[in-house]
Design a protein around this motif. Structure first.
Motif, PDB file in Angstrom:
ATOM      1  N   UNK A  99      31.463  -6.716  13.278  1.00 46.35           N
ATOM      2  CA  UNK A  99      31.280  -5.284  13.479  1.00 46.35           C
ATOM      3  C   UNK A  99      29.837  -4.893  13.204  1.00 46.35           C
ATOM      4  N   UNK A 100      29.199  -4.276  14.186  1.00 49.69           N
ATOM      5  CA  UNK A 100      27.783  -3.918  14.076  1.00 49.69           C
ATOM      6  C   UNK A 100      27.362  -3.188  15.352  1.00 49.69           C
ATOM      7  N   UNK A 101      26.165  -2.647  15.319  1.00 52.38           N
ATOM      8  CA  UNK A 101      25.513  -2.168  16.535  1.00 52.38           C
ATOM      9  C   UNK A 101      24.672  -3.319  17.067  1.00 52.38           C
ATOM     10  N   UNK A 102      24.842  -3.624  18.334  1.00 52.92           N
ATOM     11  CA  UNK A 102      24.167  -4.756  18.956  1.00 52.92           C
ATOM     12  C   UNK A 102      23.032  -4.258  19.852  1.00 52.92           C
ATOM     13  N   UNK A 103      21.898  -4.923  19.739  1.00 52.18           N
ATOM     14  CA  UNK A 103      20.696  -4.582  20.481  1.00 52.18           C
ATOM     15  C   UNK A 103      20.132  -5.831  21.158  1.00 52.18           C
ATOM     16  N   UNK A 104      19.317  -5.611  22.166  1.00 52.33           N
ATOM     17  CA  UNK A 104      18.574  -6.727  22.737  1.00 52.33           C
ATOM     18  C   UNK A 104      17.078  -6.417  22.680  1.00 52.33           C
ATOM     19  N   UNK A 105      16.286  -7.452  22.741  1.00 54.29           N
ATOM     20  CA  UNK A 105      14.837  -7.345  22.785  1.00 54.29           C
ATOM     21  C   UNK A 105      14.308  -8.748  23.021  1.00 54.29           C
ATOM     22  N   UNK A 106      13.032  -8.873  23.285  1.00 52.90           N
ATOM     23  CA  UNK A 106      12.513 -10.226  23.353  1.00 52.90           C
ATOM     24  C   UNK A 106      12.194 -10.704  21.934  1.00 52.90           C
ATOM     25  N   UNK A 107      11.857 -11.942  21.791  1.00 52.21           N
ATOM     26  CA  UNK A 107      11.694 -12.498  20.447  1.00 52.21           C
ATOM     27  C   UNK A 107      10.404 -12.029  19.781  1.00 52.21           C
ATOM     28  N   UNK A 108       9.511 -11.441  20.547  1.00 53.65           N
ATOM     29  CA  UNK A 108       8.285 -10.864  19.975  1.00 53.65           C
ATOM     30  C   UNK A 108       8.464  -9.384  19.667  1.00 53.65           C
ATOM     31  N   UNK A 109       9.671  -8.872  19.925  1.00 53.36           N
ATOM     32  CA  UNK A 109       9.967  -7.448  19.734  1.00 53.36           C
ATOM     33  C   UNK A 109       8.943  -6.598  20.464  1.00 53.36           C
ATOM     34  N   UNK A 110       8.727  -6.954  21.739  1.00 57.36           N
ATOM     35  CA  UNK A 110       7.696  -6.297  22.535  1.00 57.36           C
ATOM     36  C   UNK A 110       8.070  -4.896  22.965  1.00 57.36           C
ATOM     37  N   UNK A 111       9.374  -4.618  22.978  1.00 55.43           N
ATOM     38  CA  UNK A 111       9.843  -3.382  23.577  1.00 55.43           C
ATOM     39  C   UNK A 111      10.459  -2.460  22.544  1.00 55.43           C
TER      40      UNK A 111
END
Length: 114
Positions: free
Chosen positions: A90-102
């Motif tokens: 249970x959590x909020x799921x996010x995506x991003x690149x591994x450099x957290x560019x966005x």
């Protein structure tokens, strides 16, 4: 500016499955390794799965064998197939690149009931 929009979350019973999607509003370089992250209440955001440009994947030990990350570069979309879900997922799921560019999107809430 690229916007990331996560979807597919919901309420599911333990043992169930969900498929999350992360769509980018503009082209993301296919060379970028992408990841799915999650943040549970009161906890820090953590990386749970990532995929390189050539499809090499890696998983946190807590989800290995249950989650599968994939990507469709033509659609600028990353997926997370989640199986055998547990209440601790249970959590909020996010995506991003591994450099957290966005900039982080709003995420999608996954709630697993026992």
């Amino acid at each position: 500016q690229v916007q990331l929009v996560e979807s597919g979350g919901g309420l599911v019973q333990a043992g169930g499955s969900l498929r999350l999607s992360c769509a980018a509003s503009r082209n993301i370089p296919s060379s970028n390794a992408m990841g799915w992250y999650r943040q549970a209440p009161g906890k820090q955001r953590e990386l749970v799965a990532d995929i390189t440009s050539v499809g090499i994947t890696d998983y946190a030990s807590s989800v290995k064998g249950r989650f599968i990350i994939s990507r469709d570069n033509g659609k600028n979309t990353v997926y997370l197939q989640m199986n055998s879900l547990k209440p601790e997922d249970t959590a909020v799921y996010y995506c991003n690149d591994l450099l957290l560019s966005y900039k982080w999107g709003k995420g999608t809430l996954v709630t697993v009931s026992s």
